[in-house]
Write an enzyme that holds these catalytic residues in place. Structure first.
Site, PDB file in Angstrom:
ATOM      1  N   LYS A   8       0.857  -1.213   0.000  1.00 38.72           N
ATOM      2  CA  LYS A   8       0.000   0.000   0.000  1.00 38.72           C
ATOM      3  C   LYS A   8       0.880   1.245   0.000  1.00 38.72           C
ATOM      4  CE  LYS A   8       0.842   1.317   4.467  1.00 38.72           C
ATOM      5  NZ  LYS A   8       1.681   2.456   4.814  1.00 38.72           N
ATOM      6  N   ASP A  66      -2.609  -1.665  10.502  1.00 36.15           N
ATOM      7  CA  ASP A  66      -2.906  -1.600   9.062  1.00 36.15           C
ATOM      8  C   ASP A  66      -3.569  -2.862   8.525  1.00 36.15           C
ATOM      9  OD1 ASP A  66      -1.737   0.872   8.923  1.00 36.15           O
ATOM     10  OD2 ASP A  66       0.120   0.208   7.962  1.00 36.15           O
TER      11      ASP A  66
END
Ligand code: C5P
Length: 291
Positions: free
Chosen positions: A15, A137
């Site tokens: 990401k 996350d």
């Protein structure tokens, strides 16, 4: 279990943070954040098969026994009293301790794959809860795509998919500790989150991908002054549109076209940087299984 495929293969994408603001410190010591996260095409590959015990073989990197793939498998196994084990092969392609969420993505991919391999049907809320226990996350990576992230990281709201662009990733080749970067945050790095929220509110399907700021940038440079040279090198080739991803030290730059991204990638590799051209990817649809 007999009609189930005995082997599951899954991509665990990296990401980038298209924007990241820190709005304060929480009583639990973590920080309150507002971020827009985007999964990209660079990915680790996990191959999972049924086995008696839990084993994890890592290719392309050296990880300790406390790696998030092992922790995710053991957490799910314990929580659901699973008798079976799994043999997991992790092909590591995402740089480690790089601000790209590789370990967190591997953990989410492990949870999703083992639910399939062990024939478990978990409610999304339970999956999210397990993911949040593994790391801030990890909940985002259960779905991926483009999302607004709030709280400690566990409050995930899907955003419309923007017009596809190319993201050049550049890493200086050394790891940076996320806790160390957070620990060097100063009050002056905090904002009210409005910039990121406004960027998210303005997004429509096919609109231009947001590009905000990163509140961890100054803290990263305090911990690792060498990381600034990488940002400067990328900003030079990417005409100013470059940002630190997460707690760094990976830098990303946005490109409308593939060709200038590839040219910049080659130039930065000649300077000795690790660099890859990637594309933003859509949310996860299904696990790819191979027998
Ligand atoms: O949740 P995770 O283990 O991935 O977080 C790694 C470190 O990053 C934490 O130990 C903490 O120092 C910092 N962190 C934080 N606030 C967040 C997320 C992470 O302070 N919202």
């Amino acid at each position: 279990m007999s009609e189930m495929s005995p082997t599951v293969q899954i991509r665990a994408p990296a990401k980038i943070n298209l924007s990241l603001e820190i709005t304060g410190r929480r009583p639990d010591g973590y920080h309150e954040l507002v971020s827009i996260m985007q999964t990209v095409s660079l990915a680790d590959i996990l191959t999972l098969s049924l086995a008696e015990d839990v084993t994890v073989t890592v290719r392309g990197a050296t990880l300790g026994a406390d790696n998030l793939v092992t922790l995710a498998a053991e957490l799910l196994r314990r929580r659901h009293n699973i008798g079976a084990g799994c043999a997991i092969i992790l092909d590591k392609r995402i740089p480690i301790a790089a601000g790209l969420g590789g370990g967190s993505s591997d953990a989410a991919a492990t949870l999703l794959s083992l639910c399939r391999l062990w024939n478990l049907e978990l409610e999304p809320a339970e999956l999210c809860d397990l993911a949040a226990q593994l790391g801030s996350d990890v909940p985002f990576f259960l779905q991926g795509g483009t999302s607004l992230i709030e709280g400690r990281g566990e409050v995930v709201t899907a955003l419309p998919t923007p017009r596809p662009v190319w993201y050049l990733l550049v890493n200086p080749g050394f790891p940076v500790s996320t806790p160390a970067v957070y620990a060097s945050l100063q009050h002056s790095d905090w904002t009210d989150g409005m910039m990121t929220r406004t960027l998210a509110e303005r997004m429509k399907p096919g609109s231009h991908a947001p590009f905000g700021r990163n509140a961890l940038e100054s803290a990263l440079f305090r911990v690792s002054p060498e990381a600034r040279a990488c940002l400067d090198a990328v900003a030079e080739v990417a005409a100013g549109r470059a940002l630190v991803s997460g707690s760094g030290p990976t830098i990303f730059a946005e490109f409308e076209e593939a060709e200038p991204a590839a040219t910049s990638c080659a130039a930065l590799r000649r300077h000795g940087y690790w660099s890859e051209v990637t594309q933003a990817i859509a949310p996860r649809e299904a696990i790819t299984a191979c027998v």
